[in-house]
Write an enzyme that holds these catalytic residues in place. Structure first.
Site, mmCIF file in Angstrom:
data_model
loop_
_atom_site.group_PDB
_atom_site.id
_atom_site.type_symbol
_atom_site.label_atom_id
_atom_site.label_comp_id
_atom_site.label_asym_id
_atom_site.label_seq_id
_atom_site.Cartn_x
_atom_site.Cartn_y
_atom_site.Cartn_z
ATOM 1 N N HIS A 151 -57.930 30.032 3.539
ATOM 2 C CA HIS A 151 -57.169 30.959 2.701
ATOM 3 C C HIS A 151 -57.806 32.340 2.823
ATOM 4 O O HIS A 151 -58.894 32.574 2.295
ATOM 5 C CB HIS A 151 -57.223 30.423 1.256
ATOM 6 C CG HIS A 151 -56.512 31.237 0.238
ATOM 7 N ND1 HIS A 151 -56.641 31.003 -1.114
ATOM 8 C CD2 HIS A 151 -55.662 32.286 0.356
ATOM 9 C CE1 HIS A 151 -55.897 31.868 -1.788
ATOM 10 N NE2 HIS A 151 -55.306 32.665 -0.925
ATOM 11 N N ASP B 146 -62.067 29.358 1.003
ATOM 12 C CA ASP B 146 -61.645 30.653 0.453
ATOM 13 C C ASP B 146 -62.458 31.786 1.056
ATOM 14 O O ASP B 146 -63.656 31.901 0.802
ATOM 15 C CB ASP B 146 -61.818 30.645 -1.068
ATOM 16 C CG ASP B 146 -60.774 29.778 -1.741
ATOM 17 O OD1 ASP B 146 -59.579 30.029 -1.534
ATOM 18 O OD2 ASP B 146 -61.171 28.840 -2.470
ATOM 19 N N PHE C 292 -61.484 34.164 -7.980
ATOM 20 C CA PHE C 292 -62.521 33.350 -8.606
ATOM 21 C C PHE C 292 -62.013 31.936 -8.896
ATOM 22 O O PHE C 292 -60.830 31.759 -9.202
ATOM 23 C CB PHE C 292 -62.983 33.991 -9.923
ATOM 24 C CG PHE C 292 -63.549 35.369 -9.710
ATOM 25 C CD1 PHE C 292 -64.895 35.539 -9.396
ATOM 26 C CD2 PHE C 292 -62.731 36.490 -9.787
ATOM 27 C CE1 PHE C 292 -65.411 36.813 -9.166
ATOM 28 C CE2 PHE C 292 -63.242 37.763 -9.553
ATOM 29 C CZ PHE C 292 -64.584 37.922 -9.242
ATOM 30 N N MET D 136 -58.199 35.835 1.807
ATOM 31 C CA MET D 136 -57.960 36.858 0.773
ATOM 32 C C MET D 136 -58.633 38.135 1.239
ATOM 33 O O MET D 136 -59.623 38.599 0.673
ATOM 34 C CB MET D 136 -58.507 36.364 -0.571
ATOM 35 C CG MET D 136 -57.615 35.296 -1.192
ATOM 36 S SD MET D 136 -58.464 34.348 -2.481
ATOM 37 C CE MET D 136 -59.260 33.131 -1.449
ATOM 38 N N HIS E 257 -60.195 23.133 1.674
ATOM 39 C CA HIS E 257 -59.709 24.493 1.416
ATOM 40 C C HIS E 257 -60.903 25.446 1.411
ATOM 41 O O HIS E 257 -61.857 25.282 0.657
ATOM 42 C CB HIS E 257 -58.988 24.513 0.067
ATOM 43 C CG HIS E 257 -58.325 25.809 -0.261
ATOM 44 N ND1 HIS E 257 -57.073 26.147 0.221
ATOM 45 C CD2 HIS E 257 -58.720 26.853 -1.035
ATOM 46 C CE1 HIS E 257 -56.729 27.345 -0.252
ATOM 47 N NE2 HIS E 257 -57.717 27.797 -1.017
ATOM 48 N N ASP F 165 -52.515 26.881 -5.835
ATOM 49 C CA ASP F 165 -53.955 27.141 -5.849
ATOM 50 C C ASP F 165 -54.326 27.903 -7.115
ATOM 51 O O ASP F 165 -53.870 29.024 -7.329
ATOM 52 C CB ASP F 165 -54.290 27.971 -4.591
ATOM 53 C CG ASP F 165 -55.770 28.267 -4.435
ATOM 54 O OD1 ASP F 165 -56.584 27.739 -5.208
ATOM 55 O OD2 ASP F 165 -56.100 29.037 -3.499
ATOM 56 N N SER G 88 -61.354 22.770 -2.928
ATOM 57 C CA SER G 88 -61.834 24.105 -2.574
ATOM 58 C C SER G 88 -63.352 24.134 -2.657
ATOM 59 O O SER G 88 -63.929 23.925 -3.725
ATOM 60 C CB SER G 88 -61.256 25.146 -3.527
ATOM 61 O OG SER G 88 -61.958 26.363 -3.364
ATOM 62 N N MET H 175 -63.025 35.737 1.156
ATOM 63 C CA MET H 175 -62.768 36.939 0.347
ATOM 64 C C MET H 175 -63.603 38.098 0.872
ATOM 65 O O MET H 175 -64.756 37.909 1.266
ATOM 66 C CB MET H 175 -63.137 36.683 -1.114
ATOM 67 C CG MET H 175 -62.456 35.470 -1.717
ATOM 68 S SD MET H 175 -62.768 35.367 -3.481
ATOM 69 C CE MET H 175 -62.167 33.706 -3.821
ATOM 70 N N MET I 8 -50.023 31.221 -5.544
ATOM 71 C CA MET I 8 -51.208 31.299 -6.397
ATOM 72 C C MET I 8 -50.805 31.045 -7.849
ATOM 73 O O MET I 8 -49.830 31.623 -8.340
ATOM 74 C CB MET I 8 -51.872 32.673 -6.288
ATOM 75 C CG MET I 8 -52.518 32.987 -4.950
ATOM 76 S SD MET I 8 -53.766 31.798 -4.422
ATOM 77 C CE MET I 8 -54.991 31.933 -5.748
HETATM 78 C C1 DX5 Z 1 -59.233 31.464 -6.114
HETATM 79 C C2 DX5 Z 1 -59.263 30.548 -4.923
HETATM 80 C C3 DX5 Z 1 -59.143 29.124 -5.261
HETATM 81 C C4 DX5 Z 1 -60.215 28.559 -6.170
HETATM 82 C C5 DX5 Z 1 -59.542 27.555 -7.058
HETATM 83 O O1 DX5 Z 1 -58.932 32.754 -5.718
HETATM 84 O O2 DX5 Z 1 -58.206 30.871 -4.028
HETATM 85 O O3 DX5 Z 1 -58.999 28.306 -4.105
HETATM 86 O O4 DX5 Z 1 -61.286 27.955 -5.505
HETATM 87 O O5 DX5 Z 1 -60.453 27.129 -8.018
HETATM 88 P P1 DX5 Z 1 -60.013 26.276 -9.298
HETATM 89 O O6 DX5 Z 1 -59.380 25.018 -8.793
HETATM 90 O O7 DX5 Z 1 -61.311 26.051 -10.004
HETATM 91 O O8 DX5 Z 1 -59.057 27.129 -10.095
HETATM 92 ZN ZN ZN Z 2 -57.799 29.457 -2.358
#
Ligand code: DX5
Ligand code: ZN
Length: 214
Positions: A63, A32, A142, A65, A30, A174, A7, A34, A136
């Site tokens: 992903h 993210d 975060f 969100m 990956h 994840d 990620s 948001m 998840m």
């Molecule tokens: C959190 C994200 C993840 C995040 C995972 O909402 O969807 O993809 O980057 O980070 P780690 O592996 O540090 O938990």
């Molecule tokens: Zn993610």
């Protein structure tokens, strides 16, 4: 075979191209996205996905969100995403179904994502058309949070649904994935592991990716 999806949320955004090249031994990248509404954080948007697409051939696992994701599916597909994950909690079922229809039309792979509160059965209406289900293992928003062990049961239940109705569907996890938690999620049935801090926090990134593969 377990796939690893680093990620880039844990990457250095000033040196994003360098940090993407550093994970070239991984299977997916990956990304993210948001929106500050579905989750209390704002990260990457469409222009950044476009730029990432230009600097890597890795499979882009995006992903989303974001609230009402159907609004942006086409734009992320055009930006170069290979797969889009939409959260089932982010809109009404008819609009989630519409998001999948748009993905189909755009030729991107389709995934649903489940917050920790959402039951495994929620994927049943969509399972036959899915390329991946994302469970998840932290509250989305975060990087660097602790793995929620209580999600192992949801992973097992999603695995059972996949095996019964669509064995080709991948199961991604994840949040809080590390060399310590990876064997637990793989045993529970996951085959795609997202890892942010465990990859980018490591001194030797290729070794960290290999360690997660097990
Ligand atoms: C959190 C994200 C993840 C995040 C995972 O909402 O969807 O993809 O980057 O980070 P780690 O592996 O540090 O938990
Ligand atoms: Zn993610």
């Amino acid at each position: 075979m377990v796939k690893i999806a680093p990620s880039i949320l844990s990457a250095d955004f000033v040196n994003l191209e360098r940090d993407i090249k550093r994970v070239s031994s991984a299977d997916y990248l990956h990304v993210d996205v948001m929106d500050g509404a579905f989750v209390p954080n704002i990260t990457i948007g469409i222009p950044v996905v476009e730029s990432i697409r230009r600097c890597t051939n890795l499979f882009l696992d995006v992903h989303l969100m974001i609230d009402k994701p159907a609004r942006y599916v086409e734009a992320f597909a055009r930006a170069g995403a290979d797969m889009l994950s939409v959260h089932l909690e982010a809109d009404h079922p008819t609009r989630i179904a519409q998001a999948f229809k748009i993905m189909e039309d755009c030729g991107v792979k389709k995934a649903v994502a489940l917050r920790p509160i959402t039951k495994a059965e929620a994927i049943l209406p969509y399972i036959q058309q899915l390329d991946m289900a994302l469970v998840m293992t932290v509250e989305p928003g975060f990087g660097g949070q602790s793995f929620m062990e209580s999600q192992l049961e949801t992973i097992r239940q999603v695995r059972a649904i996949i095996d019964q109705y669509n064995p080709a569907c991948d199961l991604e996890v994840d949040g809080g994935i590390s060399p310590k938690t990876a064997p637990l999620v793989v045993e529970a049935g996951a085959n795609v592991l997202v890892a942010g801090s465990a990859v980018y926090g490591a001194d030797d990134i290729p070794a960290a990716i290999a360690a997660l593969r097990g």
